[in-house]
Design a protein around this motif. Sequence first.
Motif, PDB file in Angstrom:
ATOM      1  N   ALA A  40       0.838  -1.206   0.000  1.00  0.00           N
ATOM      2  CA  ALA A  40       0.000   0.000   0.000  1.00  0.00           C
ATOM      3  C   ALA A  40       0.870   1.252   0.000  1.00  0.00           C
ATOM      4  CB  ALA A  40      -0.933  -0.013   1.202  1.00  0.00           C
ATOM      5  N   ALA A  41       1.902   1.280   0.857  1.00  0.00           N
ATOM      6  CA  ALA A  41       2.752   2.474   0.955  1.00  0.00           C
ATOM      7  C   ALA A  41       3.525   2.703  -0.346  1.00  0.00           C
ATOM      8  CB  ALA A  41       3.717   2.333   2.133  1.00  0.00           C
ATOM      9  N   LEU A  42       4.164   1.639  -0.837  1.00  0.00           N
ATOM     10  CA  LEU A  42       4.940   1.773  -2.077  1.00  0.00           C
ATOM     11  C   LEU A  42       4.004   2.037  -3.257  1.00  0.00           C
ATOM     12  CD1 LEU A  42       7.635   1.617  -3.609  1.00  0.00           C
ATOM     13  CD2 LEU A  42       7.346  -0.867  -3.748  1.00  0.00           C
ATOM     14  N   GLY A  43       2.856   1.340  -3.273  1.00  0.00           N
ATOM     15  CA  GLY A  43       1.900   1.483  -4.384  1.00  0.00           C
ATOM     16  C   GLY A  43       1.341   2.892  -4.481  1.00  0.00           C
ATOM     17  N   ARG A  44       0.975   3.462  -3.328  1.00  0.00           N
ATOM     18  CA  ARG A  44       0.464   4.842  -3.349  1.00  0.00           C
ATOM     19  C   ARG A  44       1.542   5.790  -3.859  1.00  0.00           C
ATOM     20  NH1 ARG A  44      -2.418   5.203   2.643  1.00  0.00           N
ATOM     21  NH2 ARG A  44      -3.835   3.443   2.368  1.00  0.00           N
ATOM     22  N   VAL A  95       7.575  -5.794   6.309  1.00  0.00           N
ATOM     23  CA  VAL A  95       6.946  -5.337   7.563  1.00  0.00           C
ATOM     24  C   VAL A  95       5.451  -5.680   7.621  1.00  0.00           C
ATOM     25  CG1 VAL A  95       6.230  -3.233   8.765  1.00  0.00           C
ATOM     26  CG2 VAL A  95       8.571  -3.462   7.923  1.00  0.00           C
ATOM     27  N   HIS A  96       5.034  -6.256   8.738  1.00  0.00           N
ATOM     28  CA  HIS A  96       3.601  -6.509   8.967  1.00  0.00           C
ATOM     29  C   HIS A  96       3.165  -5.729  10.195  1.00  0.00           C
ATOM     30  CE1 HIS A  96       2.603  -9.715   6.091  1.00  0.00           C
ATOM     31  NE2 HIS A  96       3.902  -9.958   6.144  1.00  0.00           N
ATOM     32  N   LEU A  97       2.031  -5.041  10.099  1.00  0.00           N
ATOM     33  CA  LEU A  97       1.483  -4.308  11.241  1.00  0.00           C
ATOM     34  C   LEU A  97       0.017  -4.694  11.396  1.00  0.00           C
ATOM     35  CD1 LEU A  97       2.729  -0.598  10.956  1.00  0.00           C
ATOM     36  CD2 LEU A  97       3.559  -2.383  12.470  1.00  0.00           C
ATOM     37  N   PRO A  98      -0.514  -4.612  12.634  1.00  0.00           N
ATOM     38  CA  PRO A  98      -1.942  -4.885  12.809  1.00  0.00           C
ATOM     39  C   PRO A  98      -2.774  -3.865  12.021  1.00  0.00           C
ATOM     40  CG  PRO A  98      -0.834  -4.506  14.937  1.00  0.00           C
ATOM     41  CD  PRO A  98       0.171  -4.260  13.880  1.00  0.00           C
ATOM     42  N   LEU A  99      -3.954  -4.281  11.568  1.00  0.00           N
ATOM     43  CA  LEU A  99      -4.839  -3.362  10.846  1.00  0.00           C
ATOM     44  C   LEU A  99      -5.344  -2.284  11.801  1.00  0.00           C
ATOM     45  CD1 LEU A  99      -7.019  -5.919   8.835  1.00  0.00           C
ATOM     46  CD2 LEU A  99      -5.106  -4.562   7.967  1.00  0.00           C
ATOM     47  N   LYS A 100      -5.766  -1.160  11.228  1.00  0.00           N
ATOM     48  CA  LYS A 100      -6.370  -0.104  12.050  1.00  0.00           C
ATOM     49  C   LYS A 100      -7.755  -0.579  12.496  1.00  0.00           C
ATOM     50  CE  LYS A 100      -5.748   3.330   8.977  1.00  0.00           C
ATOM     51  NZ  LYS A 100      -5.553   4.680   8.418  1.00  0.00           N
ATOM     52  N   SER A 101      -8.356   0.152  13.465  1.00  0.00           N
ATOM     53  CA  SER A 101      -9.659  -0.283  13.995  1.00  0.00           C
ATOM     54  C   SER A 101     -10.738  -0.293  12.897  1.00  0.00           C
ATOM     55  CB  SER A 101     -10.080   0.614  15.158  1.00  0.00           C
ATOM     56  OG  SER A 101     -10.041   1.964  14.737  1.00  0.00           O
ATOM     57  N   ASN A 102     -10.540   0.488  11.822  1.00  0.00           N
ATOM     58  CA  ASN A 102     -11.527   0.484  10.730  1.00  0.00           C
ATOM     59  C   ASN A 102     -11.237  -0.611   9.688  1.00  0.00           C
ATOM     60  OD1 ASN A 102      -9.317   1.506   9.396  1.00  0.00           O
ATOM     61  ND2 ASN A 102     -10.223   3.491   8.911  1.00  0.00           N
ATOM     62  N   GLY A 103     -10.281  -1.489  10.004  1.00  0.00           N
ATOM     63  CA  GLY A 103      -9.985  -2.607   9.107  1.00  0.00           C
ATOM     64  C   GLY A 103      -9.019  -2.265   7.986  1.00  0.00           C
ATOM     65  N   LYS A 104      -8.533  -1.007   7.958  1.00  0.00           N
ATOM     66  CA  LYS A 104      -7.622  -0.600   6.873  1.00  0.00           C
ATOM     67  C   LYS A 104      -6.167  -0.833   7.263  1.00  0.00           C
ATOM     68  CE  LYS A 104     -10.460   2.080   4.068  1.00  0.00           C
ATOM     69  NZ  LYS A 104     -11.414   3.111   4.288  1.00  0.00           N
TER      70      LYS A 104
END
Length: 293
Positions: A40-44, A95-104
């Motif tokens: 997502a970060a690289l793609g954006r 890197v893996h991080l937990p999703l935000k509370s809105n699922g994103k």
Amino acid sequence: MSKIYKAIDSQGLVRVFFVDSRDMVETARKIHNTSPVATAALGRTLTMTALIGSGMKDKEDTVSVFIKGDGPLGQIVTTANGNGAVKGYVANPAVHLPLKSNGKLDVGAAVGKGSLSITMDLGLKEPYCGQVPLVTGEIAEDFTYYYAKSQQIPTAISLGVLVDRDYSVKRSGGLFVQLMPGCDDETAALIEKNVTELPSVTTMLEEGMTPDLIVTSVFAGLFFKYLDDDEYSYKCDCSREKIERALISLGEKELKNMIEEDHKAEVTCRFCPEVYKFTEFDLINLLNKAKNK
Ligand code: ZN
């Protein structure tokens, strides 16, 4: 190949670029084997860099983006030229991080705090450089801030990457709306209203909105025309010659170390899977070139 749609209103006050960047972002994901948040970060960032590249006048012009955050992803580097090529990498693609509370995906936390720099080489004597602090690390907000602060151009940017269950890129796109100098308040307010009413880029793509419908929605209430479109794809232009130049620029001491300690060198391109191998003999040749510099 990702087509960039470009349009301008009949008075030349507002320009709108839109790209469905799934192809280029999926290519980047495969090359770098990125985790969802890194994709997502690289793609954006790649999507935005291609949109900037598409606005450049000459084919040889290049734009490079450096996002230096203190988050776990490390640095993101992308570059595009005026000829349809874009490439990039992220320092820590796993890197893996937990999703935000809105699922994103939590791109902001993965990028962290730091700076966004843009360097444009437009064939002038000096390249143009601009830098701003990161606002959220979510990328689109950071580029919007860059245009407001560094360029004083009111801009609306929407970037989105939707990662599928198998980690492939399901949707990816970017919308870039810019008010030109002399844009009146009424037109600015209309465009702002239109943009605010639009769903996110990935939602629009998921709902099957065509690029034409998206561009038309931004211009609702105004006459506009399309400019020539551009085609962008992920392409690396690395070569043995360029890597040799980079090795020579390391200097004599560094090259001598390589020769004495490793007797060879293997250089992997940061942007693509290409590996360049140098024997001891090759390195001695480069050392001689470094000495004659
Ligand atoms: Zn390469």
